[in-house]
Scaffold this motif. Structure first.
Motif, short mmCIF file in Angstrom:
data_model
loop_
_atom_site.label_atom_id
_atom_site.label_comp_id
_atom_site.label_asym_id
_atom_site.label_seq_id
_atom_site.Cartn_x
_atom_site.Cartn_y
_atom_site.Cartn_z
N UNK A 147 30.18 47.15 31.81
CA UNK A 147 28.65 46.87 31.75
C UNK A 147 27.95 45.86 31.65
N UNK A 148 26.83 45.22 31.55
CA UNK A 148 26.74 43.71 32.10
C UNK A 148 27.48 42.67 32.04
N UNK A 149 27.09 41.33 32.76
CA UNK A 149 27.98 40.43 33.63
C UNK A 149 29.51 40.39 33.11
N UNK A 150 30.04 39.78 33.79
CA UNK A 150 31.33 39.45 33.50
C UNK A 150 31.39 37.40 34.05
N UNK A 151 31.80 36.74 33.03
CA UNK A 151 31.54 35.09 33.05
C UNK A 151 32.92 34.72 33.84
N UNK A 152 34.36 35.69 33.61
CA UNK A 152 35.09 35.12 34.87
C UNK A 152 36.60 35.94 34.75
N UNK A 153 37.32 36.18 36.05
CA UNK A 153 38.27 37.00 35.68
C UNK A 153 39.72 36.22 36.05
N UNK A 154 40.64 36.47 34.89
CA UNK A 154 41.93 36.05 34.60
C UNK A 154 42.75 37.07 35.20
N UNK A 155 44.27 36.48 36.12
CA UNK A 155 44.29 37.85 37.45
C UNK A 155 46.19 37.05 36.41
N UNK A 156 47.32 37.64 36.12
CA UNK A 156 47.70 37.56 35.42
C UNK A 156 48.26 37.93 34.33
N UNK A 157 49.38 37.33 33.39
CA UNK A 157 49.95 36.32 34.44
C UNK A 157 51.72 37.04 35.08
N UNK A 158 51.43 36.92 36.56
CA UNK A 158 52.58 37.38 37.34
C UNK A 158 54.10 36.72 36.81
N UNK A 159 54.76 38.06 37.02
CA UNK A 159 56.41 37.39 36.88
C UNK A 159 57.15 37.00 37.96
N UNK A 160 56.84 35.36 37.89
CA UNK A 160 56.98 34.10 38.35
C UNK A 160 56.33 33.82 39.64
N UNK A 161 56.01 32.62 39.89
CA UNK A 161 55.59 31.51 40.71
C UNK A 161 55.03 31.77 41.90
N UNK A 162 54.02 31.94 41.72
CA UNK A 162 52.64 31.81 42.99
C UNK A 162 52.18 30.76 43.74
N UNK A 163 53.57 29.42 43.75
CA UNK A 163 52.95 28.15 44.11
C UNK A 163 53.64 28.56 45.87
N UNK A 164 52.67 26.74 46.65
CA UNK A 164 52.99 27.25 47.58
C UNK A 164 52.92 28.00 49.02
N UNK A 165 53.71 28.36 49.90
CA UNK A 165 52.38 29.66 51.07
C UNK A 165 52.42 30.94 49.50
N UNK A 166 53.30 30.90 48.59
CA UNK A 166 53.40 32.08 48.62
C UNK A 166 51.93 32.67 48.05
N UNK A 167 51.10 31.86 47.98
CA UNK A 167 49.60 32.59 47.73
C UNK A 167 49.19 33.19 48.77
#
Length: 249
Positions: free
Chosen positions: A85-105
């Motif tokens: 209900x109402x506005x959301x200021x920010x979305x967070x996603x995680x914390x992922x188990x393992x890196x999301x670096x390089x092409x994995x994104x």
């Protein structure tokens, strides 16, 4: 701030619990996450079946939480469209188990959930922690995520951006700092051939072939012991080549 929190490891994952615990100290957090593990779903959404929503009680958290029988992107869509209900200021996603670096994104459900918020013109942050021998330092990743939020929220809240954060598997005193950098290169997965009980050929993933790490990238700085931050957005247009390609056609 009002924060929508999701992940791709499932609503019962340790990473999302740890991040929620840290964020809700100073912010209102609403959790909407997949009911089960949905890693490597990229930006998939559910089209041909209804989504089942369940309110979940997560012991030790004051944040309201919902599970969704869908993908990480589904969770963000449902969270923003229906469950808050109402506005959301920010979305967070995680914390992922393992890196999301390089092409994995490109494959990451964690990063894609953050990018879904970007499509709604809401700033977002994806957080991933390096996995070593089955363990990840979620508490340290949560602290750095909170610090980066507090340092950048005034600027970030006015920008339609995704910040992709990765933290190395190190004790807090051994982390060298934070590097804002580009993503690294390709890592190739190995497949091997097997057969099932019906005699059919099947392919399984087994290991990865590391490529040479380019300097000044997330993979490079993570190896050195830095937390990395990379700004992303969903528009994949190569603007540098736009005019050149116009001349081809």
């Amino acid at each position: 701030m009002r924060i929508l929190l999701t992940n791709d490891d499932g609503i019962m994952a340790e990473g999302i619990y740890t991040l929620a615990k840290e964020l809700e100290k100073d912010h209102e957090v609403i959790i909407v996450a997949p009911e089960i593990q949905r890693s490597a779903q990229s930006h998939a959404i559910t089209l041909f079946q209804p989504l089942v929503v369940k309110e979940v009680q997560l012991e030790g958290l004051k944040s309201k939480a919902y599970s969704i029988s869908g993908t990480p992107a589904d969770c963000v869509r449902a969270g923003l469209e229906i469950l808050t209900d109402g506005p959301i200021d920010m979305v967070f996603s995680g914390i992922n188990i393992g890196l999301n670096s390089g092409m994995d994104i490109l494959y990451s459900g964690t990063v894609s959930a953050a990018i879904e918020a970007n499509i709604y013109k809401i700033p977002s942050i994806a957080v991933s922690a390096e996995l070593v021998d089955g363990n990840a330092k979620f508490d340290i990743a949560a602290k750095y995520a909170k610090k980066i939020l507090e340092d950048s929220k005034d600027k970030l809240s006015k920008s339609n951006l995704v910040l992709n954060i990765n933290t190395p598997y190190k004790e807090e005193d051994d982390i060298l700092g934070i590097k804002v950098c580009k993503i690294g290169g390709v890592i190739y997965d190995y497949y091997f051939m097997d057969h099932n009980e019906k005699g059919e050929k099947i392919l399984k993933l087994k290991g990865r072939r590391e490529t040479e790490i380019e300097e000044d990238t997330d993979r490079y700085y993570l190896q050195q012991g830095y937390v990395t931050v990379t700004p992303l957005h969903y528009d994949l247009t190569n603007f540098k080549l736009l005019e050149e390609v116009k001349g081809w056609i």
